[in-house]
Design an enzyme around this catalytic site. Structure first.
Site, PDB file in Angstrom:
ATOM      1  N   SER A 141      96.913   3.988  45.635  1.00  0.00           N
ATOM      2  CA  SER A 141      97.722   4.530  44.542  1.00  0.00           C
ATOM      3  C   SER A 141      97.837   6.040  44.700  1.00  0.00           C
ATOM      4  CB  SER A 141      97.090   4.210  43.195  1.00  0.00           C
ATOM      5  OG  SER A 141      97.706   4.941  42.148  1.00  0.00           O
ATOM      6  N   TYR A 155      91.374   3.111  36.388  1.00  0.00           N
ATOM      7  CA  TYR A 155      92.270   2.715  37.485  1.00  0.00           C
ATOM      8  C   TYR A 155      92.075   3.625  38.700  1.00  0.00           C
ATOM      9  CZ  TYR A 155      96.575   1.578  39.989  1.00  0.00           C
ATOM     10  OH  TYR A 155      97.480   1.192  40.938  1.00  0.00           O
TER      11      TYR A 155
END
Length: 246
Positions: A141, A155
């Protein structure tokens, strides 16, 4: 000739979004592809049909990335049904966003199980099946490189763990001719984060290019890393983020 002719691949979370784009691009480049899904069998079978329309073998396998036994088993099933396993794309993931004080232990367990443990277990199972030229590619990410605001602690933590895992896999498997690399997508236009959604404008503004990326743009990078042309790349982090981290 297609660069992945004769290769086989497993793409976790391959029924939609970035995963579906990766599965289709690998098939387009010559690979037979197995993909996993959790709930939407219809969507998964639609991707399989597209793969088969290219003259490749396609298989949809149900596996919940939160279930460790299912993760290990599906790698074996893919290898058995395709005859071998050359490429593993760890794409399945989950995000729980919110202030750190509001996150429950169940949230932490779920995110770490899917985003970290499943990647470790799938890579472990794949390494046992792969020969020289094997490829392990994981989806990270842009939040590993830059966390633009609050609410992403859990996350970002889970995706950051993939950096250490990828570098360690590269060292451990390099002598066997197996590479491990990590791709960091930026804001990508998917059904979960559409480019015309209510939160899209600020995300676009954070990129140097001023726009969302397309799933196909991530898939192209994954396909390159899966090919012989990337044989000297391992332990690498590749940003496909439109300059989000610039």
């Amino acid at each position: 000739m297609a660069s992945l002719n004769g290769r086989t691949a497993l793409v976790t979370g391959g029924s939609r979004g970035i995963g579906a784009a990766i599965a289709l691009r690998l098939a387009q480049d010559g690979a037979d592809v197995a993909l996993t899904y959790v709930r939407d069998e219809k969507a998964a079978q639609e991707i399989v049909q597209k793969i088969e329309s290219m003259g490749r073998r396609g298989i949809a396998l149900r596996a919940d990335a939160a279930d460790p036994a299912a993760v290990t088993a599906v790698v074996g099933r893919a290898a058995d049904e395709l005859g071998r396993l050359d490429i593993l794309v760890n794409n399945a993931g989950v995000g729980v966003l919110g202030p750190i004080e509001t996150l429950s232990l169940a949230d932490v367990d779920q995110v770490l199980a899917v985003n970290v443990r499943a990647v470790f277990l799938a890579s472990q199972a794949a390494a046992a099946r792969m020969g020289r030229g094997g490829r392990i590619i994981s989806t990270g990410s842009c939040m590993i490189q830059r966390v633009p605001g609050p609410g992403g602690t859990l996350y970002a933590t889970s995706k950051a763990a993939l950096t250490g895992l990828t570098k360690a896999l590269a060292r451990e498997l390099g002598g066997r001719g197996i590479t491990a690399n990590l791709v960091h997508p930026g804001p990508i236009d998917t059904d979960l984060n559409p480019a015309d959604g209510p939160y899209a404008a600020p995300q676009s503004e954070m990129t140097a290019l001023g726009r969302f990326g397309a799933p196909d743009e991530v898939a192209a990078t994954v396909a390159f890393l899966a090919s012989d042309e990337a044989a000297y790349m391992t332990g690498s982090e590749v940003l496909v983020d439109g300059g989000h981290a610039a």
